[in-house]
Design an enzyme around this catalytic site. Structure first.
Site, PDB file in Angstrom:
ATOM      1  N   LYS A  13       5.870  -5.823 -18.291  1.00 14.37           N
ATOM      2  CA  LYS A  13       7.290  -6.200 -18.180  1.00 14.37           C
ATOM      3  C   LYS A  13       7.428  -7.582 -17.543  1.00 14.37           C
ATOM      4  O   LYS A  13       8.130  -8.442 -18.068  1.00 14.37           O
ATOM      5  CB  LYS A  13       8.063  -5.151 -17.359  1.00 14.37           C
ATOM      6  CG  LYS A  13       8.046  -3.752 -17.958  1.00 14.37           C
ATOM      7  CD  LYS A  13       8.853  -2.759 -17.132  1.00 14.37           C
ATOM      8  CE  LYS A  13       8.352  -2.568 -15.713  1.00 14.37           C
ATOM      9  NZ  LYS A  13       7.000  -1.971 -15.621  1.00 14.37           N
ATOM     10  N   ARG A  88      15.766   2.715 -13.594  1.00 13.73           N
ATOM     11  CA  ARG A  88      14.543   3.508 -13.608  1.00 13.73           C
ATOM     12  C   ARG A  88      14.839   5.003 -13.563  1.00 13.73           C
ATOM     13  O   ARG A  88      13.923   5.809 -13.583  1.00 13.73           O
ATOM     14  CB  ARG A  88      13.713   3.138 -12.377  1.00 13.73           C
ATOM     15  CG  ARG A  88      12.361   2.486 -12.685  1.00 13.73           C
ATOM     16  CD  ARG A  88      11.762   2.129 -11.346  1.00 13.73           C
ATOM     17  NE  ARG A  88      10.384   1.793 -11.363  1.00 13.73           N
ATOM     18  CZ  ARG A  88       9.913   0.552 -11.405  1.00 13.73           C
ATOM     19  NH1 ARG A  88      10.719  -0.465 -11.540  1.00 13.73           N
ATOM     20  NH2 ARG A  88       8.618   0.342 -11.327  1.00 13.73           N
ATOM     21  N   ARG A 123      -4.891  -6.329 -11.639  1.00 18.13           N
ATOM     22  CA  ARG A 123      -3.765  -7.267 -11.498  1.00 18.13           C
ATOM     23  C   ARG A 123      -3.874  -8.066 -10.193  1.00 18.13           C
ATOM     24  O   ARG A 123      -4.167  -7.522  -9.138  1.00 18.13           O
ATOM     25  CB  ARG A 123      -2.444  -6.488 -11.516  1.00 18.13           C
ATOM     26  CG  ARG A 123      -1.241  -7.356 -11.217  1.00 18.13           C
ATOM     27  CD  ARG A 123       0.045  -6.765 -11.705  1.00 18.13           C
ATOM     28  NE  ARG A 123       0.469  -5.573 -10.989  1.00 18.13           N
ATOM     29  CZ  ARG A 123       1.586  -4.903 -11.294  1.00 18.13           C
ATOM     30  NH1 ARG A 123       2.364  -5.301 -12.292  1.00 18.13           N
ATOM     31  NH2 ARG A 123       1.909  -3.823 -10.620  1.00 18.13           N
ATOM     32  N   ARG A 155      -1.557  -6.269  -5.024  1.00 17.90           N
ATOM     33  CA  ARG A 155      -0.490  -5.452  -4.440  1.00 17.90           C
ATOM     34  C   ARG A 155      -1.077  -4.191  -3.835  1.00 17.90           C
ATOM     35  O   ARG A 155      -1.943  -3.564  -4.429  1.00 17.90           O
ATOM     36  CB  ARG A 155       0.530  -5.083  -5.528  1.00 17.90           C
ATOM     37  CG  ARG A 155       1.646  -6.112  -5.651  1.00 17.90           C
ATOM     38  CD  ARG A 155       2.485  -5.899  -6.864  1.00 17.90           C
ATOM     39  NE  ARG A 155       3.014  -4.540  -6.998  1.00 17.90           N
ATOM     40  CZ  ARG A 155       3.828  -4.159  -7.974  1.00 17.90           C
ATOM     41  NH1 ARG A 155       4.215  -5.028  -8.888  1.00 17.90           N
ATOM     42  NH2 ARG A 155       4.253  -2.923  -8.048  1.00 17.90           N
ATOM     43  N   ARG A 166       2.401   6.488  -9.347  1.00 20.66           N
ATOM     44  CA  ARG A 166       3.468   5.707  -9.992  1.00 20.66           C
ATOM     45  C   ARG A 166       3.597   6.046 -11.467  1.00 20.66           C
ATOM     46  O   ARG A 166       4.704   6.109 -12.004  1.00 20.66           O
ATOM     47  CB  ARG A 166       3.223   4.204  -9.796  1.00 20.66           C
ATOM     48  CG  ARG A 166       3.559   3.742  -8.377  1.00 20.66           C
ATOM     49  CD  ARG A 166       2.886   2.441  -8.015  1.00 20.66           C
ATOM     50  NE  ARG A 166       3.254   1.351  -8.883  1.00 20.66           N
ATOM     51  CZ  ARG A 166       2.439   0.335  -9.192  1.00 20.66           C
ATOM     52  NH1 ARG A 166       1.219   0.300  -8.721  1.00 20.66           N
ATOM     53  NH2 ARG A 166       2.863  -0.615  -9.971  1.00 20.66           N
TER      54      ARG A 166
HETATM   55  P1  ADP Z   1       5.706  -2.377 -11.729  1.00 18.27           P
HETATM   56  O1  ADP Z   1       5.836  -3.855 -12.037  1.00 18.27           O
HETATM   57  O2  ADP Z   1       4.304  -2.026 -11.424  1.00 18.27           O
HETATM   58  O3  ADP Z   1       6.381  -1.530 -12.758  1.00 18.27           O
HETATM   59  P2  ADP Z   1       7.759  -2.777  -9.732  1.00 18.27           P
HETATM   60  O4  ADP Z   1       7.352  -4.065  -9.133  1.00 18.27           O
HETATM   61  O5  ADP Z   1       8.833  -2.795 -10.763  1.00 18.27           O
HETATM   62  O6  ADP Z   1       6.451  -2.095 -10.354  1.00 18.27           O
HETATM   63  O7  ADP Z   1       8.165  -1.736  -8.615  1.00 18.27           O
HETATM   64  C1  ADP Z   1       7.380  -1.547  -7.462  1.00 18.27           C
HETATM   65  C2  ADP Z   1       7.985  -0.452  -6.612  1.00 18.27           C
HETATM   66  O8  ADP Z   1       9.316  -0.851  -6.204  1.00 18.27           O
HETATM   67  C3  ADP Z   1       8.183   0.882  -7.320  1.00 18.27           C
HETATM   68  O9  ADP Z   1       7.023   1.684  -7.251  1.00 18.27           O
HETATM   69  C4  ADP Z   1       9.340   1.479  -6.516  1.00 18.27           C
HETATM   70  O10 ADP Z   1       8.912   1.996  -5.274  1.00 18.27           O
HETATM   71  C5  ADP Z   1      10.201   0.255  -6.223  1.00 18.27           C
HETATM   72  N1  ADP Z   1      11.229   0.035  -7.267  1.00 18.27           N
HETATM   73  C6  ADP Z   1      11.336  -1.041  -8.090  1.00 18.27           C
HETATM   74  N2  ADP Z   1      12.401  -0.917  -8.908  1.00 18.27           N
HETATM   75  C7  ADP Z   1      12.992   0.263  -8.590  1.00 18.27           C
HETATM   76  C8  ADP Z   1      14.135   0.973  -9.084  1.00 18.27           C
HETATM   77  N3  ADP Z   1      14.889   0.487 -10.084  1.00 18.27           N
HETATM   78  N4  ADP Z   1      14.429   2.170  -8.511  1.00 18.27           N
HETATM   79  C9  ADP Z   1      13.694   2.662  -7.517  1.00 18.27           C
HETATM   80  N5  ADP Z   1      12.595   2.071  -7.018  1.00 18.27           N
HETATM   81  C10 ADP Z   1      12.245   0.865  -7.530  1.00 18.27           C
HETATM   82  P1  ADP Z   2       4.561  -4.701 -15.223  1.00 17.01           P
HETATM   83  O1  ADP Z   2       5.528  -5.745 -14.735  1.00 17.01           O
HETATM   84  O2  ADP Z   2       5.097  -3.919 -16.391  1.00 17.01           O
HETATM   85  O3  ADP Z   2       4.054  -3.801 -14.140  1.00 17.01           O
HETATM   86  P2  ADP Z   2       2.694  -6.927 -15.538  1.00 17.01           P
HETATM   87  O4  ADP Z   2       3.394  -7.913 -16.389  1.00 17.01           O
HETATM   88  O5  ADP Z   2       2.569  -7.214 -14.090  1.00 17.01           O
HETATM   89  O6  ADP Z   2       3.284  -5.446 -15.808  1.00 17.01           O
HETATM   90  O7  ADP Z   2       1.232  -6.742 -16.163  1.00 17.01           O
HETATM   91  C1  ADP Z   2       0.297  -5.833 -15.571  1.00 17.01           C
HETATM   92  C2  ADP Z   2      -1.105  -6.444 -15.655  1.00 17.01           C
HETATM   93  O8  ADP Z   2      -1.534  -6.471 -17.025  1.00 17.01           O
HETATM   94  C3  ADP Z   2      -1.197  -7.880 -15.175  1.00 17.01           C
HETATM   95  O9  ADP Z   2      -2.441  -8.040 -14.544  1.00 17.01           O
HETATM   96  C4  ADP Z   2      -1.095  -8.709 -16.446  1.00 17.01           C
HETATM   97  O10 ADP Z   2      -1.794  -9.953 -16.342  1.00 17.01           O
HETATM   98  C5  ADP Z   2      -1.772  -7.810 -17.467  1.00 17.01           C
HETATM   99  N1  ADP Z   2      -1.173  -7.883 -18.811  1.00 17.01           N
HETATM  100  C6  ADP Z   2       0.127  -8.054 -19.134  1.00 17.01           C
HETATM  101  N2  ADP Z   2       0.311  -8.046 -20.470  1.00 17.01           N
HETATM  102  C7  ADP Z   2      -0.915  -7.863 -21.018  1.00 17.01           C
HETATM  103  C8  ADP Z   2      -1.394  -7.751 -22.376  1.00 17.01           C
HETATM  104  N3  ADP Z   2      -0.556  -7.828 -23.431  1.00 17.01           N
HETATM  105  N4  ADP Z   2      -2.711  -7.548 -22.548  1.00 17.01           N
HETATM  106  C9  ADP Z   2      -3.553  -7.465 -21.492  1.00 17.01           C
HETATM  107  N5  ADP Z   2      -3.172  -7.550 -20.202  1.00 17.01           N
HETATM  108  C10 ADP Z   2      -1.871  -7.754 -19.954  1.00 17.01           C
END
Ligand code: ADP
Ligand code: ADP
Ligand code: ZN
Length: 211
Positions: A13, A88, A123, A155, A166
């Site tokens: 994302k 979410r 990551r 992280r 998660r």
């Molecule tokens: P990822 O990129 O791995 O999907 P995020 O950075 O979006 O994770 O979220 C990290 C953490 O922040 C989540 O595990 C949750 O604890 C909190 N969080 C983020 N967005 C939301 C949301 N919309 N509602 C509740 N918790 C959230």
């Molecule tokens: P999210 O915000 O959904 O948690 P991220 O954008 O942070 O996901 O991506 C999660 C991990 O996967 C990062 O280390 C990123 O560099 C890697 N990644 C993202 N897109 C791709 C892809 N299309 N193929 C391989 N690795 C990817």
């Protein structure tokens, strides 16, 4: 364009958000980034959120809805926005509807679970610009430094135990949103298990726009 990015942790994302916001010139609103900033600044809200984030649980809806509503009311969101990581839960989606915020499309990025685990464990995030790298799939210029020169870190919730939690939380609490948005005719699903540029191309074509 008023867009929502939906998808499990590690789906890409944040990575796609960087490309989408450039293309449409809209602000990228990541609740994860906002909550991490609040934690780093040790605001009361950040301190409340911390224990949930460390445990891989969702932060309570009322806290998150409050920050998003405040952000969407800013002038730069009037011509569009890209929500990443919000809503979410169905409750959050209902709260967004109650603010009369129209959404044009919800992009669901689909990636198999075993790949998500690999992505999250490799990551690395830049402390300076927030960009996400992957030690193997999207390697930074050096293991310690981002392209911008910023220091990279892992992280604390990208540890294997928390990652599994998660992903379970996503399945139980967030994935029902796919049907919810599908019923409203807003859902577009994209195969996220492809190279970054290919995913982005699919997103643009799913939205019916050309590069
Ligand atoms: P990822 O990129 O791995 O999907 P995020 O950075 O979006 O994770 O979220 C990290 C953490 O922040 C989540 O595990 C949750 O604890 C909190 N969080 C983020 N967005 C939301 C949301 N919309 N509602 C509740 N918790 C959230
Ligand atoms: P999210 O915000 O959904 O948690 P991220 O954008 O942070 O996901 O991506 C999660 C991990 O996967 C990062 O280390 C990123 O560099 C890697 N990644 C993202 N897109 C791709 C892809 N299309 N193929 C391989 N690795 C990817
Ligand atoms: Zn950087």
């Amino acid at each position: 364009m008023r867009l929502v990015l939906l998808g499990p942790p590690g789906a890409g994302k944040g990575t796609q958000a960087e490309l989408i916001k450039e293309h449409f010139n809209i602000p990228h609103i990541s609740t994860g980034d906002m909550l991490r900033a609040a934690r780093a600044a040790k605001t009361p809200l950040g301190q409340q959120a911390e224990k949930y984030m460390e445990a891989g649980e969702l932060v309570p809806d009322d806290i998150v809805v409050g920050i998003v509503a405040e952000r969407l009311a800013q002038p730069d969101c009037q011509n569009g926005f890209l929500l990443d990581g919000f809503p979410r839960t169905v409750e959050q989606a209902l709260a967004l509807e109650r603010t009369n915020t129209r959404v044009d499309a919800v992009i669901s990025i689909e990636v198999p679970r075993d790949i998500l685990v690999e992505r999250l464990s490799g990551r690395r995030i830049c402390r300076q610009c927030g960009r996400a790298w992957h030690v193997q799939f999207n390697p930074p210029p050096s293991l310690q430094r981002c392209q911008c020169g910023g220091e990279l870190y892992q992280r604390s919730d990208d540890q294997p135990e928390t990652v599994r939690q998660r992903l379970d939380v996503y399945e139980a609490q967030t994935s029902p949103l796919k049907d919810w948005y599908r019923q409203r005719g807003l859902l577009v699903a994209v195969d996220g298990n492809q190279p970054i540029e290919a995913v982005f191309a699919d997103i643009l074509s799913a939205l019916g726009v050309s590069r």
